[in-house]
Scaffold this motif. Structure first.
Motif, PDB file in Angstrom:
ATOM      1  N   GLY A   6      48.868   0.829 -68.311  1.00  0.00           N
ATOM      2  CA  GLY A   6      48.504   1.531 -67.079  1.00  0.00           C
ATOM      3  C   GLY A   6      49.342   2.787 -66.927  1.00  0.00           C
ATOM      4  N   ILE A   7      48.701   3.968 -66.941  1.00  0.00           N
ATOM      5  CA  ILE A   7      49.460   5.219 -66.850  1.00  0.00           C
ATOM      6  C   ILE A   7      49.243   5.943 -65.519  1.00  0.00           C
ATOM      7  CG2 ILE A   7      49.532   5.551 -69.345  1.00  0.00           C
ATOM      8  CD1 ILE A   7      47.297   7.635 -69.037  1.00  0.00           C
ATOM      9  N   HIS A 187      52.021  14.209 -70.919  1.00  0.00           N
ATOM     10  CA  HIS A 187      51.519  15.198 -69.973  1.00  0.00           C
ATOM     11  C   HIS A 187      50.179  14.763 -69.402  1.00  0.00           C
ATOM     12  CE1 HIS A 187      54.119  18.591 -71.873  1.00  0.00           C
ATOM     13  NE2 HIS A 187      54.756  17.977 -70.909  1.00  0.00           N
ATOM     14  N   THR A 188      49.364  14.118 -70.226  1.00  0.00           N
ATOM     15  CA  THR A 188      48.069  13.624 -69.752  1.00  0.00           C
ATOM     16  C   THR A 188      48.271  12.618 -68.623  1.00  0.00           C
ATOM     17  OG1 THR A 188      46.975  13.993 -71.878  1.00  0.00           O
ATOM     18  CG2 THR A 188      46.007  12.333 -70.433  1.00  0.00           C
ATOM     19  N   ALA A 189      49.230  11.704 -68.788  1.00  0.00           N
ATOM     20  CA  ALA A 189      49.523  10.704 -67.756  1.00  0.00           C
ATOM     21  C   ALA A 189      50.042  11.360 -66.481  1.00  0.00           C
ATOM     22  CB  ALA A 189      50.541   9.694 -68.280  1.00  0.00           C
ATOM     23  N   ILE A 190      50.920  12.335 -66.650  1.00  0.00           N
ATOM     24  CA  ILE A 190      51.480  13.033 -65.486  1.00  0.00           C
ATOM     25  C   ILE A 190      50.371  13.720 -64.697  1.00  0.00           C
ATOM     26  CG2 ILE A 190      52.949  14.971 -64.784  1.00  0.00           C
ATOM     27  CD1 ILE A 190      54.743  14.215 -67.233  1.00  0.00           C
ATOM     28  N   ILE A 200      44.135   4.401 -68.030  1.00  0.00           N
ATOM     29  CA  ILE A 200      44.747   3.439 -68.943  1.00  0.00           C
ATOM     30  C   ILE A 200      44.742   4.042 -70.340  1.00  0.00           C
ATOM     31  CG2 ILE A 200      44.515   1.150 -70.013  1.00  0.00           C
ATOM     32  CD1 ILE A 200      43.169   0.207 -67.442  1.00  0.00           C
ATOM     33  N   SER A 201      45.817   3.841 -71.079  1.00  0.00           N
ATOM     34  CA  SER A 201      45.874   4.318 -72.461  1.00  0.00           C
ATOM     35  C   SER A 201      46.326   3.172 -73.363  1.00  0.00           C
ATOM     36  CB  SER A 201      46.836   5.508 -72.589  1.00  0.00           C
ATOM     37  OG  SER A 201      48.171   5.076 -72.382  1.00  0.00           O
ATOM     38  N   GLU A 222      47.795  -2.457 -63.657  1.00  0.00           N
ATOM     39  CA  GLU A 222      48.047  -3.521 -64.623  1.00  0.00           C
ATOM     40  C   GLU A 222      47.639  -3.153 -66.044  1.00  0.00           C
ATOM     41  OE1 GLU A 222      49.636  -6.255 -63.859  1.00  0.00           O
ATOM     42  OE2 GLU A 222      49.761  -5.763 -61.722  1.00  0.00           O
ATOM     43  N   GLY A 223      46.883  -2.052 -66.218  1.00  0.00           N
ATOM     44  CA  GLY A 223      46.420  -1.673 -67.548  1.00  0.00           C
ATOM     45  C   GLY A 223      45.301  -2.559 -68.054  1.00  0.00           C
ATOM     46  N   ILE A 224      44.431  -3.007 -67.141  1.00  0.00           N
ATOM     47  CA  ILE A 224      43.357  -3.938 -67.489  1.00  0.00           C
ATOM     48  C   ILE A 224      41.992  -3.278 -67.293  1.00  0.00           C
ATOM     49  CG2 ILE A 224      42.181  -6.083 -66.787  1.00  0.00           C
ATOM     50  CD1 ILE A 224      44.939  -7.197 -66.069  1.00  0.00           C
TER      51      ILE A 224
END
Length: 572
Positions: A6-7, A187-190, A200-201, A222-224
Motif C-alpha cells: 500500500g503506497i 516519487h510516484t507514491a509521493i 498499490i504497488s 493494507e495493499g490488498i
C-alpha cells in the motif's frame, strides 16, 4: 485476493483499466551517418525538455511547488553532460542508432543507482528511466498512453507508472492505480498521496492477474486488491470504507489541539520536511513545529552549491511562516550514497559508513561555514534550532561547535543580527553516540534520535538486502533498551529529546516511547493528526507500569505482538 504494498491509503471500488504502453522497438541498428543520428538525438532531447517543462508547469499549478521540482530534476538529467555525452559517444564509436544508444547508456546509469542502499538514490534510477523512455518515444514518434475521452472512474492497472504518468492523471477519471513496480518512497507514491489517489504497488505478474474490465476493490492502506468481489466482499469493504472515512474526519477534529495524553502528559508532535514548500503541509496538519528540515535537498538537483543568500532565504522563509514555532534544521547530510555531481565525491563500497554528513562538513569547511552563516542569519526571524547529523564522538561535536562559534563571531564583526541564544542539538544515529549519550548531553541543548540509521547500525542490517531485511526491526530489544538509555541520559542532563526516524510514526511504538519519556515526535505531516488522536487515548502511567516487563522480553516479535494487542485494547 491479490496482495502488494500500500503506497497511498484509501478504499475504492471500480473497474480495472489495463494500460500497456506502446511497444518500443529497441533493435540495435547499424547507421551510416553519425551526424544525422546525433541530430535526431538532439531534437528528441529538445522535445523531451519541452514536454517535461509542460508537466512541471501543470504540476506546480495543480499539486504544488515542491512536487514540480521532481520534473525540474528530470530537466537537469537532460542537461547532464555525463549521460548525454555518453549517448553521443556510443553513437559515434559504435555507429548505432540513437534509441539503442539511449537505452544502453541509461541502463548503465540505472544499474549504478539501483545498487545503492539509499532510497533517494534508488529513486534517481527511476527518474533516469522516466527521462530515457521519453527520449526514446520521441525518437520513434510514439505517444505515451492516455485515457480515452469516454473512459472515467477506472482503476488503472499497469506494469509501472512513472512520475510523469502519475502527475498527469485526471482525478475525475482515475479512482486509483495498481502497479508491479514501485515502493512507498518513490516519487510516484509521493505524488499519489498528494493527489489523494489510493494506490498499490509491488504486485508481480500483475498483467496476468488483473484484466481489463475486472471489478476491483482496492485497499491502499493494507495493499490488498479484491478481484471480482462477491456481494459479501463488497458489503465488508463498504463498512470498512465508512470506518476509514469516519476515522479521517475524527483525526481532523484534533487539528491545532495540544498533543496531550489521557492522563495529562503533554508532548510535542513536529513534522519533517525536505523543501521550504513542504511547510504548507506542516501548517495544514497543525504540527507544533518542524522537527527535521533535511537541508540536503537544497543541494541536490542543481549544478552548483547553493549560495549563502539562497540558503538564508530558504531557512528564513520556513522560520517566518512557522511564526515562532520551533524549526529544527539539520545541517548538510550528504555524501557517500547521496550523490551530488558537482561535489565530485568518490564512489564508496560502504557509503553508510563513509564520507558523509558531519564528516564531509568538517573536511569541506567552506561548505559548512556557508551553511552555518545562513542558518544563523535566518535565526533572527524565527525559532530556528541547529542540529548536527551523524556525530560519533565528543571531539567531532566540539569541532562542529567551534565552527559555529566562528560563524557567530564573523557575523558579529560584520554587524549582522542573529539569535545569540539559538539552541544546538545533535542526532543520535550512531551506536557510539548512543552509548556515550551521557557525555554528549553535556554539550548540547537537545537530542533527536534518528532510528532509520540507528537501527541499521545497531543490528548490522542492510535494509536494501531482501534476504536479511526481516532482521531490521524497531522492536528489537537491544534497540529499545538503547533508546531508553538515550532518553534517560538526556533527561539526567536536563535536555529534551525527540525522535525523527520512521519509528516515531509507528502507532504501536507510540505507547512505548511515551512510557520512556520521549519529549517530541517528528513525523511526516500527514501522520501528525493520527498520532495526536492516538496519544489522547493513552495513559502514560498505565504503559509505564508495564515497561520493565516489556524490556525484559527476548524477541522483537513478542514485543510487537504485545504492543499491537495493547493498541487494539486502548485505541480501537
Amino acid at each position: 485476493m491479490v496482495r502488494g504494498i500500500g503506497i497511498s491509503p484509501g478504499i475504492i471500488f471500480g473497474k480495472a483499466k489495463t494500460m500497456i504502453k506502446n511497444q518500443v522497438n529497441l533493435e540495435k541498428k547499424n547507421i551510416e551517418d553519425r551526424n544525422e543520428e546525433i541530430d535526431r538525438l538532439v531534437h528528441a532531447i529538445a522535445s523531451s525538455k519541452q514536454q517535461i517543462n509542460e508537466i512541471a508547469i501543470k504540476t506546480r499549478a495543480t499539486i504544488g511547488e515542491s512536487e514540480a521540482k521532481i520534473f525540474e530534476a528530470h530537466e537537469l538529467i537532460l542537461e547532464d553532460a555525463t549521460l548525454i555525452d555518453g549517448i553521443k559517444d556510443k553513437i559515434n564509436e559504435e555507429m548505432v542508432n540513437a534509441e539503442y544508444a539511449v537505452s544502453v547508456v541509461a541502463k548503465q546509469f540505472m544499474d549504478i543507482f539501483d545498487s545503492m542502499d539509499d532510497a533517494y538514490m534508488k529513486e534517481k534510477s527511476a527518474d533516469i528511466k522516466d527521462v530515457s523512455d521519453r527520449i526514446i518515444r520521441n525518437l520513434l514518434g510514439i505517444e505515451a498512453w492516455h485515457l480515452a475521452d469516454n473512459e472515467d472512474k477506472v482503476i488503472i492497472v499497469a506494469e509501472d507508472l512513472t512520475p510523469s504518468d502519475t502527475a498527469l492523471l485526471d482525478k475525475n477519471k482515475v479512482l486509483g492505480f495498481v502497479t508491479a513496480v514501485g515502493g512507498k518512497t518513490s516519487h510516484t507514491a509521493i505524488l499519489a498521496r498528494i493527489l489523494e489517489i489510493p494506490a498499490i504497488s509491488g504486485i508481480q505478474g500483475i498483467m496476468e492477474k488483473l484484466h481489463d474490465g475486472d471489478d476491483l476493490i482496492l485497499d491502499g492502506q493494507e495493499g490488498i486488491v479484491i478481484v471480482n468481489p462477491s456481494p459479501d466482499d463488497i458489503h465488508d469493504y463498504q463498512e470498512k470504507k465508512k470506518v476509514y472515512d469516519n476515522q479521517l474526519l475524527l483525526y481532523k477534529k484534533y487539528l491545532n489541539k495540544p498533543s496531550i495524553t489521557k492522563d495529562g502528559k503533554e508532548v510535542e508532535i513536529f513534522a519533517n520536511i525536505g523543501l521550504p514548500d513542504d511547510t504548507d503541509k506542516v501548517i495544514a496538519n497543525g504540527a507544533e513545529g518542524i522537527g527535521l528540515f533535511r537541508t540536503e535537498f537544497l543541494f541536490m538537483n542543481r549544478k552548483n552549491l547553493p549560495t549563502e543568500q539562497e540558503q538564508y532565504e530558504a531557512y528564513k522563509d520556513v522560520a517566518t511562516r512557522l511564526k515562532g514555532k520551533p524549526v529544527v534544521i539539520r545541517t548538510l547530510d550528504i555524501g557517500g550514497d547521496k550523490e551530488v555531481d558537482y561535489l565530485h565525491l568518490q564512489a564508496e563500497l560502504n557509503p553508510f559508513l563513509g564520507y558523509r554528513a558531519i564528516r564531509l562538513c568538517l573536511d569541506r569547511k567552506e561548505i559548512f561555514m556557508t551553511q552555518l552563516r545562513a542558518l544563523l542569519r535566518a535565526s533572527a526571524y524565527g525559532n530556528i534550532k541547529i542540529m548536527f547529523p551523524m556525530i560519533s564522538s565528543v571531539h567531532e561535536l566540539r569541532e562542529a561547535k567551534q565552527m559555529l562559534q566562528e560563524a557567530k563571531k564573523a557575523l558579529e564583526n560584520e554587524g549582522i543580527l542573529y539569535n545569540d541564544t539559538i539552541e544546538l542539538g545533535m542526532m543520535i544515529e550512531v551506536p557510539s553516540a548512543a552509548m556515550m549519550s551521557d557525555l554528549l548531553a553535556k554539550e548540547v541543548d537537545f537530542f533527536s534520535i534518528g532510528t532509520n540509521d540507528l537501527i541499521q547500525y545497531m543490528v548490522a542490517v542492510d535494509r536494501g538486502n531482501e534476504k536479511i531485511a526481516h532482521l531490521y526491526h524497531e522492536f528489537n530489544p537491544g534497540v529499545l533498551r538503547m533508546i531508553k538509555m538515550v532518553i534517560d541520559n538526556a533527561h539526567e542532563a536536563n535536555i529534551w529529546v525527540g525522535m525523527c526516524g520512521e519509528a516515531a510514526a509507528n502507532p504501536y511504538m507510540l505507547p512505548l516511547l511515551l512510557a520512556m519519556g520521549l519529549d517530541e515526535f517528528s513525523v511526516c505531516p500527514s501522520a501528525v493528526l493520527e498520532l495526536r488522536y492516538i496519544m489522547s487515548k493513552l495513559s502514560v502511567d498505565d504503559i509505564k507500569s508495564k515497561l520493565d516487563t516489556i524490556l525484559m522480553m527476548a524477541e522483537e516479535h513478542a514485543i510487537e505482538k504485545y504492543m499491537e494487542e495493547y493498541y487494539d485494547k486502548h485505541i480501537n
